[in-house]
Design a protein around this motif. Structure first.
Motif, PDB file in Angstrom:
ATOM      1  N   UNK A 174       0.830  -1.195   0.000  1.00  0.00           N
ATOM      2  CA  UNK A 174       0.000   0.000   0.000  1.00  0.00           C
ATOM      3  C   UNK A 174       0.868   1.249   0.000  1.00  0.00           C
ATOM      4  N   UNK A 175       0.624   2.081  -0.975  1.00  0.00           N
ATOM      5  CA  UNK A 175       1.296   3.376  -1.086  1.00  0.00           C
ATOM      6  C   UNK A 175       0.363   4.425  -0.479  1.00  0.00           C
ATOM      7  N   UNK A 176       0.616   4.787   0.779  1.00  0.00           N
ATOM      8  CA  UNK A 176      -0.250   5.717   1.501  1.00  0.00           C
ATOM      9  C   UNK A 176       0.154   7.161   1.247  1.00  0.00           C
ATOM     10  N   UNK A 177      -0.885   8.018   1.129  1.00  0.00           N
ATOM     11  CA  UNK A 177      -0.633   9.449   0.960  1.00  0.00           C
ATOM     12  C   UNK A 177      -1.627  10.214   1.826  1.00  0.00           C
ATOM     13  N   UNK A 178      -1.170  10.857   2.925  1.00  0.00           N
ATOM     14  CA  UNK A 178       0.197  10.844   3.453  1.00  0.00           C
ATOM     15  C   UNK A 178       0.458   9.552   4.236  1.00  0.00           C
ATOM     16  N   UNK A 179       1.671   9.379   4.700  1.00  0.00           N
ATOM     17  CA  UNK A 179       2.027   8.224   5.499  1.00  0.00           C
ATOM     18  C   UNK A 179       3.024   7.334   4.805  1.00  0.00           C
ATOM     19  N   UNK A 180       3.617   6.428   5.597  1.00  0.00           N
ATOM     20  CA  UNK A 180       4.632   5.526   5.071  1.00  0.00           C
ATOM     21  C   UNK A 180       3.982   4.375   4.308  1.00  0.00           C
ATOM     22  N   UNK A 181       4.754   3.840   3.358  1.00  0.00           N
ATOM     23  CA  UNK A 181       4.283   2.668   2.627  1.00  0.00           C
ATOM     24  C   UNK A 181       4.166   1.476   3.581  1.00  0.00           C
ATOM     25  N   UNK A 182       3.248   0.566   3.246  1.00  0.00           N
ATOM     26  CA  UNK A 182       2.993  -0.575   4.124  1.00  0.00           C
ATOM     27  C   UNK A 182       2.941  -1.862   3.319  1.00  0.00           C
ATOM     28  N   UNK A 183       3.642  -2.876   3.846  1.00  0.00           N
ATOM     29  CA  UNK A 183       3.540  -4.229   3.318  1.00  0.00           C
ATOM     30  C   UNK A 183       2.729  -5.060   4.316  1.00  0.00           C
ATOM     31  N   UNK A 184       1.956  -5.993   3.802  1.00  0.00           N
ATOM     32  CA  UNK A 184       1.142  -6.800   4.712  1.00  0.00           C
ATOM     33  C   UNK A 184       0.910  -8.195   4.160  1.00  0.00           C
ATOM     34  N   UNK A 185       0.635  -9.098   5.079  1.00  0.00           N
ATOM     35  CA  UNK A 185       0.270 -10.470   4.740  1.00  0.00           C
ATOM     36  C   UNK A 185      -0.833 -10.893   5.697  1.00  0.00           C
ATOM     37  N   UNK A 186      -1.823 -11.585   5.174  1.00  0.00           N
ATOM     38  CA  UNK A 186      -2.944 -12.010   6.008  1.00  0.00           C
ATOM     39  C   UNK A 186      -3.418 -13.379   5.548  1.00  0.00           C
ATOM     40  N   UNK A 187      -3.993 -14.117   6.485  1.00  0.00           N
ATOM     41  CA  UNK A 187      -4.528 -15.435   6.173  1.00  0.00           C
ATOM     42  C   UNK A 187      -5.787 -15.675   7.001  1.00  0.00           C
ATOM     43  N   UNK A 188      -6.811 -16.153   6.311  1.00  0.00           N
ATOM     44  CA  UNK A 188      -8.038 -16.562   6.980  1.00  0.00           C
ATOM     45  C   UNK A 188      -8.265 -18.037   6.643  1.00  0.00           C
ATOM     46  N   UNK A 189      -8.321 -18.877   7.658  1.00  0.00           N
ATOM     47  CA  UNK A 189      -8.476 -20.303   7.410  1.00  0.00           C
ATOM     48  C   UNK A 189      -9.416 -20.955   8.401  1.00  0.00           C
ATOM     49  N   UNK A 190     -10.042 -22.043   7.957  1.00  0.00           N
ATOM     50  CA  UNK A 190     -10.936 -22.801   8.831  1.00  0.00           C
ATOM     51  C   UNK A 190     -10.937 -24.258   8.397  1.00  0.00           C
ATOM     52  N   UNK A 191     -10.964 -25.137   9.381  1.00  0.00           N
ATOM     53  CA  UNK A 191     -11.139 -26.567   9.133  1.00  0.00           C
ATOM     54  C   UNK A 191     -12.423 -27.006   9.813  1.00  0.00           C
ATOM     55  N   UNK A 192     -13.282 -27.658   9.048  1.00  0.00           N
ATOM     56  CA  UNK A 192     -14.566 -28.110   9.581  1.00  0.00           C
ATOM     57  C   UNK A 192     -14.677 -29.618   9.410  1.00  0.00           C
ATOM     58  N   UNK A 193     -15.066 -30.298  10.483  1.00  0.00           N
ATOM     59  CA  UNK A 193     -15.355 -31.723  10.418  1.00  0.00           C
ATOM     60  C   UNK A 193     -16.811 -31.938  10.810  1.00  0.00           C
TER      61      UNK A 193
END
Length: 731
Positions: free
Chosen positions: A336-355
Motif C-alpha cells: 500500500x502506497x499511503x498518501x500521506x504516510x509511510x508505505x505498508x507491506x502486509x500479509x494475512x490469512x483466513x483459514x478454517x477446518x470443519x469436520x
C-alpha cells in the motif's frame, strides 16, 4: 437440559422397537421386489410429471436440467439460475424467493462445500455436467432438517440406470482460456453396481468494482465523501472426484458406499485506489494498493448406507452414516502506497477446518386405509477451527505479527433430532402432519481472548400439508412449517477479521437463531405437456440475522451480524410450461415479492417495506430431429435490505445443440450476450450512504462435445423422486 435430552433419547428409543413391532404386525402382502426394482419411499402426497420435465408433489418440485444447454457447459450457478424460485447473484450467492438462507444438498445430504465462507465461489466453480435434476422445497416437512428459512435445494446427480457398462465423456472450451470437462462411468451386473466420475473446470474472471461512500461527521455536521475502486484478474480451477458402490446382500437388503473429493483454487491480482475528502471537499487521505490473493477450498466425504425392504410397498428401514472434512483458506499479500504516510507491506490469512459426522436412521411403514407413517432420528456433530493471521511492516522482509489481525476461534455444535410424519388420504383430500424435536448444544472458545461461551436449546418444529384433487388435471395444496436459521460459526466470533484497510468483518456472540413461520397455498393444473402452477406464500420471521454496516471513523467500515426484531415477506409465484407449436416449447415463471423489515434498531424511524418483481423465460426450438435451439433469460428485481436495497439485474443466454448421432452431440452456448448481469447495492441510513457496484466478465461462448457409449441394457424403473429423508434411492 438433561430432561430435554432424556425426552429426545426416549423418542428415538421408541422409534427402534417400533420397527420390530411393525415387522411383526405387518399385514401379509406379496413378496417385495428386489431393491433394484422397488419404488422409493416418498414423503409426499401426489406426484405428477414426466421423466424429462417437472415433477411435483405436495412438498417439493423437481426440475430436470437435461435440456438446459447452459448447464451442459456451465457451472452449478448457471444451472440454478434457470430454476423457478431460485436466484443467484454475481458472486454465486443463492436465494429462494428472496431469502438467502438456503440449505444446499447433494443427493439429499448437506455438504460443507456449500456452507460458510466461500459457498458462492464453490457454486460458481463446480461444473454442472453431473447434475440431473434440481429439487426445490420451499416448505420442507418435519422429516427434513428445519435449517434454512428460505428452504432446501437438492442437487440430484446422474444415477446408474442401465445394466452393463456405460460411460460419458464431455469437453467444453470457451473464450479467455476457459475450459471444462469430465468423464463418468458405471457398471451394473447382478447384485453389484459401480459408478465413478471425474471432472475439471478452469475459469478466468475479470472484475471491477467501485464504492462511493459518505459518512456523517457530527463535528462539521456534513457528510464526508470517499471513493474506492478496484480492478482484479482471477484464474481458478475446480475438480470433482466421486466413486460409489452398491451391493444387494439379498433380494431385500442393499448396502452402498461413496467417496467424494471436491476442490477449488483461485488466484487473483488486484489494483485498488482510494481517496477520502474532508468537510471542505479536499482529498486528505489516499492510497494505491496492489495485492495478490489465493483462495482454496477442499471437501472430502465418506458415506455408507444400509437399506432393508419389508413386505408391502414403501415399507423399509434405512441407516446412513457420513463423515466429512472441509478446509478453507484465503491468503493475501499486499503493498500500500499511503498518501500521506509511510508505505505498508502486509500479509494475512483466513483459514478454517470443519469436520462433520452425521448418523441417520429412517423407517417408513404403510398402514391401513392407504396411510403411511415415517419416523426417524438423526445425530450430527460438527467442529470448526478458525485461524486468522495478519502481519505488517515497512518492507516485505520485515513483517511483524499484528495482534489485531491474528486470532483463533473454536466452535462445536451437536444436534440430536427425532421426527415422525403421518400421511393419509380421505377420498380426494390428503393430509400429512409432522413433528420434529431437536436438542442443540453449542460451545465456543475465543482462544486468543480467552473467552468461552455457548448455548443449548430444545425446540419442536411442526409441519402440515394438505392436498385436494379438484379433478384429474387440477389440484389444490396448502402447507405450513416452522423453519430456523442458526448463526454460522464465524457469525458468533467477535474478533474483527481484516478484509482491506477500510473494511473489517466481525461476528456477534449474542446472536440467536432466526425462526420463520412459513405458509403456502397453491393451485396446479396439468394436461399433457402443459402445466400451470400458482403459489401464494407468506413468511414471518423473528430474530432475523442479517448484515449490519457500522462506521468506525476515518472511512473504515465494520460489517457485523445482528438479530432484527421482525421481518415479513410474501408474494405470488407462477410457473407455466407448454407448447407453442409442435416444435417450439416454452417455460415461464415469475415472482411478485413483498418484504417488510423492522429496522428501527438500525436508526430508521419506522419499518421499511418494498415490492419486487422477478422471473425467467425459456424458449426451445427443435428445428430438426438433430438441431435444438434455446433462448433463456432471467431478471432479479429490486430487493430491499435492512439498510438499503439491491438494484435489479438480469441476463440473456443462447444455446444450440447438434445431435451428430446417437452417441455424439455438439453444444454451443453464449452467456450474458447483452452484458447486463451486474451487482449494485445501496446503503442509505441517517449516518451512512454507500453505493457499491460490481461487474464481472460473465459473458462467454463455449463449444463442447459429449460422447456416450455403452449402456445398451433396458432402462430401470425410475423413482417418483430422487431422494427421501433417508439414504439415496434404490435403483
Amino acid at each position: 437440559m438433561r430432561l430435554k435430552l432424556v425426552l429426545l433419547a426416549a423418542t428415538a428409543a421408541v422409534a427402534a422397537p417400533t420397527v420390530v413391532l411393525a415387522q411383526a404386525a405387518a399385514p401379509k402382502t406379496p413378496p417385495a421386489a428386489k431393491p433394484a426394482e422397488a419404488p422409493v419411499a416418498v414423503e409426499s402426497v401426489t406426484v405428477t410429471g414426466s421423466t424429462d420435465g417437472l415433477r411435483t408433489s405436495i412438498d417439493r418440485r423437481s426440475y430436470s436440467v437435461a435440456n438446459d444447454l447452459g448447464a451442459t457447459t456451465g457451472s452449478i450457478s448457471d444451472a440454478l439460475r434457470n430454476v423457478p424460485s431460485v436466484e443467484v447473484d454475481v458472486q454465486g450467492n443463492v436465494s429462494l424467493r428472496g431469502d438467502p438462507n438456503v440449505t444446499i444438498m447433494i443427493d439429499g445430504k448437506p455438504s460443507g462445500m456449500f456452507n460458510g465462507d466461500g459457498r458462492g465461489d464453490a457454486l460458481l466453480q463446480m461444473s454442472a455436467g453431473s447434475i440431473d435434476r434440481v429439487e426445490v422445497m420451499t416448505n420442507p416437512s418435519a422429516a427434513y432438517r428445519p435449517d434454512g428459512t428460505g428452504g432446501v435445494i437438492n442437487l440430484v446427480t446422474k444415477k446408474v440406470q442401465r445394466p452393463g457398462k456405460s460411460a460419458t465423456v464431455r469437453a467444453n472450451i470457451g473464450a479467455d482460456g476457459r475450459y471444462n470437462g469430465g468423464v463418468s462411468g458405471s457398471y451394473r451386473a447382478g447384485k453389484l453396481a459401480l459408478s465413478g466420475e471425474a471432472s475439471l473446470r478452469h475459469d478466468a474472471q475479470e472484475m471491477d468494482q467501485e464504492s462511493d461512500r459518505a459518512r456523517f461527521d457530527p463535528i462539521s455536521g456534513k457528510f464526508l465523501e470517499s471513493r474506492q475502486s478496484s480492478v482484479s484478474d482471477s484464474t481458478g480451477d475446480g475438480a470433482n472426484l466421486r466413486a460409489g458402490v452398491e451391493y444387494d446382500l439379498d433380494a431385500k437388503t442393499r448396502i452402498s458406499g461413496e467417496v467424494r473429493r471436491r476442490g477449488m483454487k483461485y488466484e487473483s491480482d488486484s489494483k485498488e485506489l482510494f481517496a477520502g475528502k474532508d468537510a471542505a471537499g479536499t482529498v486528505t487521505r489516499a492510497y494505491d494498493r496492489d495485492s495478490n490473493s489465493a483462495f482454496e477450498r477442499t471437501n472430502t466425504s465418506v458415506s455408507a448406507d444400509w437399506r432393508r425392504q419389508f413386505k408391502g410397498t414403501d415399507h423399509e428401514l434405512v441407516a446412513d452414516i457420513e463423515y466429512e472434512v472441509t478446509d478453507f483458506a484465503r491468503d493475501l499479500t499486499a503493498f500500500t502506497d499511503n498518501r500521506p504516510g509511510a508505505d505498508t507491506y502486509e500479509a494475512a490469512r483466513f483459514g478454517v477446518e470443519q469436520t462433520r459426522t452425521d448418523l441417520k436412521v429412517d423407517y417408513t411403514r404403510p398402514l391401513a386405509d392407504q396411510a403411511k407413517l415415517k419416523t426417524g432420528f438423526e445425530l450430527e456433530g460438527s467442529s470448526n477451527d478458525y485461524d486468522n493471521y495478519g502481519a505488517r511492516g515497512p518492507t516485505a522482509g520485515a513483517l511483524v505479527v499484528d495482534p489485531s489481525l491474528t486470532n483463533q476461534f473454536l466452535y462445536d455444535q451437536t444436534v440430536a433430532a427425532a421426527y415422525a410424519t403421518y400421511e393419509r388420504p380421505f377420498g380426494a383430500f390428503t393430509a400429512q402432519a409432522g413433528l420434529r424435536l431437536e436438542q442443540v448444544d453449542i460451545e465456543t472458545n475465543q482462544v486468543t481472548g480467552g473467552i468461552k461461551g455457548g448455548s443449548d436449546y430444545f425446540k419442536a418444529y411442526p409441519s402440515l400439508y394438505l392436498g385436494y384433487e379438484l379433478n384429474e388435471t387440477q389440484q389444490l395444496t396448502a402447507s405450513y412449517s416452522l423453519r430456523v436459521q442458526r448463526p454460522q460459526a464465524q457469525d458468533l466470533n467477535p474478533f474483527r477479521v481484516y478484509q482491506d484497510p477500510f473494511n473489517f468483518r466481525a461476528g456477534n456472540p449474542d446472536l440467536k437463531p432466526q425462526e420463520t413461520h412459513s405458509y403456502e397455498v397453491g393451485w396446479q393444473r396439468r394436461s399433457g405437456p402443459t402445466y400451470y402452477l400458482v403459489t401464494a406464500y407468506y413468511r414471518e420471521s423473528f430474530k432475523g440475522v442479517t448484515d449490519v454496516v457500522r462506521d468506525l471513523g476515518g472511512g473504515v467500515l465494520l460489517t457485523t451480524r445482528a438479530n432484527l426484531a421482525e421481518s415479513r415477506n410474501g408474494g405470488l409465484e407462477f410457473v407455466a410450461n407448454g407448447r407453442l407449436t409442435p416444435k417450439i416449447t416454452y417455460n415461464v415463471s415469475g415472482n411478485v415479492y413483498w418484504n417488510e423489515i423492522d429496522a428501527t434498531s438500525l436508526g430508521f424511524a419506522e419499518p421499511r417495506s418494498g415490492t419486487s418483481l422477478g422471473g425467467r423465460a425459456n424458449v426451445n426450438w427443435q428445428a430438426t430431429p438433430k438441431d435444438f435451439f434455446q433462448v433463456n433469460a432471467f431478471m432479479m428485481g429490486k430487493r430491499l435490505t435492512p439498510q438499503g436495497y439491491r438494484e435489479p439485474s438480469g441476463m440473456i443466454n443462447l444455446g444450440y445443440r447438434r445431435k451428430v448421432n446417437d452417441k455424439l452431440s455438439l453444444v454451443v452456448t453464449a452467456q450474458d450476450v447483452a452484458g447486463t448481469f451486474k451487482e449494485e447495492v445501496v446503503i442509505d441510513t441517517p449516518t451512512l450512504r454507500d453505493r457499491s457496484k460490481r461487474n464481472m466478465n460473465i459473458g462467454a461462448v463455449f463449444i463442447g462435445l459429449t460422447y456416450t457409449f455403452g449402456g445398451a441394457g433396458p432402462r430401470q424403473r425410475e423413482p417418483a423422486f430422487d431422494f427421501d429423508a433417508g439414504a439415496g434411492p434404490v435403483g
